[in-house]
Design a protein around this motif. Structure first.
Motif, PDB file in Angstrom:
ATOM      1  N   VAL A  22      52.763 -19.085 -28.338  1.00  0.00           N
ATOM      2  CA  VAL A  22      53.848 -18.242 -28.019  1.00  0.00           C
ATOM      3  C   VAL A  22      52.945 -17.106 -27.336  1.00  0.00           C
ATOM      4  CG1 VAL A  22      55.483 -16.539 -28.504  1.00  0.00           C
ATOM      5  CG2 VAL A  22      55.308 -18.889 -29.761  1.00  0.00           C
ATOM      6  N   VAL A  23      53.061 -16.693 -26.157  1.00  0.00           N
ATOM      7  CA  VAL A  23      52.216 -15.577 -25.455  1.00  0.00           C
ATOM      8  C   VAL A  23      53.339 -14.741 -25.091  1.00  0.00           C
ATOM      9  CG1 VAL A  23      50.520 -14.972 -23.817  1.00  0.00           C
ATOM     10  CG2 VAL A  23      50.494 -17.152 -24.883  1.00  0.00           C
ATOM     11  N   LEU A  24      53.106 -13.154 -25.220  1.00  0.00           N
ATOM     12  CA  LEU A  24      54.282 -12.191 -24.787  1.00  0.00           C
ATOM     13  C   LEU A  24      53.266 -11.210 -23.824  1.00  0.00           C
ATOM     14  CD1 LEU A  24      56.938 -11.040 -24.447  1.00  0.00           C
ATOM     15  CD2 LEU A  24      56.125  -9.421 -26.529  1.00  0.00           C
ATOM     16  N   TYR A  25      53.406 -11.479 -22.520  1.00  0.00           N
ATOM     17  CA  TYR A  25      52.903 -10.491 -21.691  1.00  0.00           C
ATOM     18  C   TYR A  25      53.910  -9.090 -21.657  1.00  0.00           C
ATOM     19  CZ  TYR A  25      49.593 -14.073 -19.920  1.00  0.00           C
ATOM     20  OH  TYR A  25      48.621 -14.837 -19.964  1.00  0.00           O
ATOM     21  N   MET A  26      53.175  -8.058 -21.997  1.00  0.00           N
ATOM     22  CA  MET A  26      53.928  -7.028 -22.227  1.00  0.00           C
ATOM     23  C   MET A  26      53.413  -5.484 -21.841  1.00  0.00           C
ATOM     24  SD  MET A  26      53.545  -6.679 -26.542  1.00  0.00           S
ATOM     25  CE  MET A  26      54.527  -5.269 -26.648  1.00  0.00           C
ATOM     26  N   LYS A  27      53.972  -4.496 -21.947  1.00  0.00           N
ATOM     27  CA  LYS A  27      53.536  -3.031 -21.889  1.00  0.00           C
ATOM     28  C   LYS A  27      53.111  -2.639 -23.336  1.00  0.00           C
ATOM     29  CE  LYS A  27      55.857  -2.140 -17.576  1.00  0.00           C
ATOM     30  NZ  LYS A  27      57.082  -1.342 -16.996  1.00  0.00           N
ATOM     31  N   VAL A  50      57.698 -15.235 -35.834  1.00  0.00           N
ATOM     32  CA  VAL A  50      56.712 -16.170 -34.847  1.00  0.00           C
ATOM     33  C   VAL A  50      55.351 -15.411 -34.880  1.00  0.00           C
ATOM     34  CG1 VAL A  50      56.576 -17.032 -32.716  1.00  0.00           C
ATOM     35  CG2 VAL A  50      58.805 -17.234 -33.681  1.00  0.00           C
ATOM     36  N   LYS A  51      54.397 -16.178 -34.949  1.00  0.00           N
ATOM     37  CA  LYS A  51      53.202 -15.505 -34.912  1.00  0.00           C
ATOM     38  C   LYS A  51      52.915 -15.618 -33.071  1.00  0.00           C
ATOM     39  CE  LYS A  51      50.586 -15.975 -38.907  1.00  0.00           C
ATOM     40  NZ  LYS A  51      50.568 -17.173 -39.614  1.00  0.00           N
ATOM     41  N   PHE A  52      52.446 -14.613 -32.474  1.00  0.00           N
ATOM     42  CA  PHE A  52      52.463 -14.795 -31.081  1.00  0.00           C
ATOM     43  C   PHE A  52      51.057 -13.893 -30.347  1.00  0.00           C
ATOM     44  CE2 PHE A  52      55.047 -11.241 -31.680  1.00  0.00           C
ATOM     45  CZ  PHE A  52      54.705  -9.925 -30.995  1.00  0.00           C
ATOM     46  N   LYS A  53      50.455 -14.294 -29.301  1.00  0.00           N
ATOM     47  CA  LYS A  53      49.351 -13.453 -28.610  1.00  0.00           C
ATOM     48  C   LYS A  53      50.169 -12.582 -27.778  1.00  0.00           C
ATOM     49  CE  LYS A  53      45.945 -14.133 -25.162  1.00  0.00           C
ATOM     50  NZ  LYS A  53      44.765 -13.886 -26.164  1.00  0.00           N
ATOM     51  N   ASP A  54      49.535 -11.318 -27.918  1.00  0.00           N
ATOM     52  CA  ASP A  54      50.232 -10.336 -27.064  1.00  0.00           C
ATOM     53  C   ASP A  54      49.105 -10.118 -26.019  1.00  0.00           C
ATOM     54  OD1 ASP A  54      48.702  -9.131 -29.235  1.00  0.00           O
ATOM     55  OD2 ASP A  54      49.539  -7.213 -29.118  1.00  0.00           O
ATOM     56  N   VAL A  55      49.573  -9.679 -24.666  1.00  0.00           N
ATOM     57  CA  VAL A  55      48.696  -9.353 -23.511  1.00  0.00           C
ATOM     58  C   VAL A  55      48.897  -7.997 -23.110  1.00  0.00           C
ATOM     59  CG1 VAL A  55      47.667 -10.008 -21.465  1.00  0.00           C
ATOM     60  CG2 VAL A  55      48.107 -11.755 -23.176  1.00  0.00           C
ATOM     61  N   ASN A  56      48.264  -7.064 -23.063  1.00  0.00           N
ATOM     62  CA  ASN A  56      48.561  -5.790 -22.648  1.00  0.00           C
ATOM     63  C   ASN A  56      48.423  -5.585 -21.010  1.00  0.00           C
ATOM     64  OD1 ASN A  56      49.197  -3.096 -22.045  1.00  0.00           O
ATOM     65  ND2 ASN A  56      48.017  -2.268 -23.536  1.00  0.00           N
ATOM     66  N   ILE A  57      49.673  -5.626 -20.233  1.00  0.00           N
ATOM     67  CA  ILE A  57      49.220  -5.706 -18.655  1.00  0.00           C
ATOM     68  C   ILE A  57      48.911  -4.165 -18.555  1.00  0.00           C
ATOM     69  CG2 ILE A  57      50.799  -7.615 -18.434  1.00  0.00           C
ATOM     70  CD1 ILE A  57      52.154  -4.341 -17.440  1.00  0.00           C
ATOM     71  N   LEU A  58      49.205  -3.282 -19.142  1.00  0.00           N
ATOM     72  CA  LEU A  58      48.660  -1.789 -18.763  1.00  0.00           C
ATOM     73  C   LEU A  58      47.378  -1.712 -18.654  1.00  0.00           C
ATOM     74  CD1 LEU A  58      51.528   0.232 -20.878  1.00  0.00           C
ATOM     75  CD2 LEU A  58      51.429  -0.337 -18.473  1.00  0.00           C
ATOM     76  N   GLU A  59      46.516  -2.520 -19.355  1.00  0.00           N
ATOM     77  CA  GLU A  59      45.040  -2.440 -19.296  1.00  0.00           C
ATOM     78  C   GLU A  59      44.503  -2.696 -17.917  1.00  0.00           C
ATOM     79  OE1 GLU A  59      43.843  -4.395 -22.466  1.00  0.00           O
ATOM     80  OE2 GLU A  59      44.374  -2.919 -24.016  1.00  0.00           O
ATOM     81  N   ASP A  60      45.400  -3.535 -17.091  1.00  0.00           N
ATOM     82  CA  ASP A  60      44.645  -4.018 -15.855  1.00  0.00           C
ATOM     83  C   ASP A  60      45.820  -4.311 -14.909  1.00  0.00           C
ATOM     84  OD1 ASP A  60      43.580  -5.869 -13.960  1.00  0.00           O
ATOM     85  OD2 ASP A  60      42.386  -7.108 -15.281  1.00  0.00           O
TER      86      ASP A  60
END
Length: 113
Positions: A22-27, A50-60
């Motif tokens: 599970v991956v969540l691309y998020m702010k 649910v365990k999930f990987k979060d990816v902060n799109i605000l960093e890039d």
């Protein structure tokens, strides 16, 4: 032939969604969401457990554009389950309210009943 930044980011996104259930691309991050829509999806995933990987799109800024190109979806957040793009906040919320999201996690073997 050189790899562009865009190509690199698209490959990284592909790798992330393949290697994580599970991956969540998020702010922002799951610990500190930076918009109400991202917060809503984080809350739903946490309620389900649910365990999930979060990816902060605000960093890039490049990543922010690349994820939209990858999914052909214009908004953030974006939820991926077992490599499949599920949708943004509205779709995730609707699936959760109907019980479909939890069933999807069960059917994919991510959580047990």
């Amino acid at each position: 032939m050189s790899i562009t930044q865009d190509d690199y980011l698209l490959k990284q996104i592909e790798k992330d969604v393949k290697e994580n259930d599970v991956v969540l691309y998020m702010k922002g991050t799951k610990d500190y969401p930076q918009c109400g829509f991202s917060l809503a999806v984080v809350s739903i995933l946490q309620k389900i457990g649910v365990k999930f990987k979060d990816v902060n799109i605000l960093e890039d800024q490049g990543l922010r554009e690349a994820i939209k190109k990858f999914s052909e979806w214009p908004t953030i957040p974006q939820l991926y389950i077992k490599g499949e793009f599920i949708g943004g906040c509205d779709i995730t919320k609707e699936m959760y309210e109907k019980g479909e999201l939890k069933n999807l996690f069960i059917n994919k073997g991510i959580i047990s009943e």
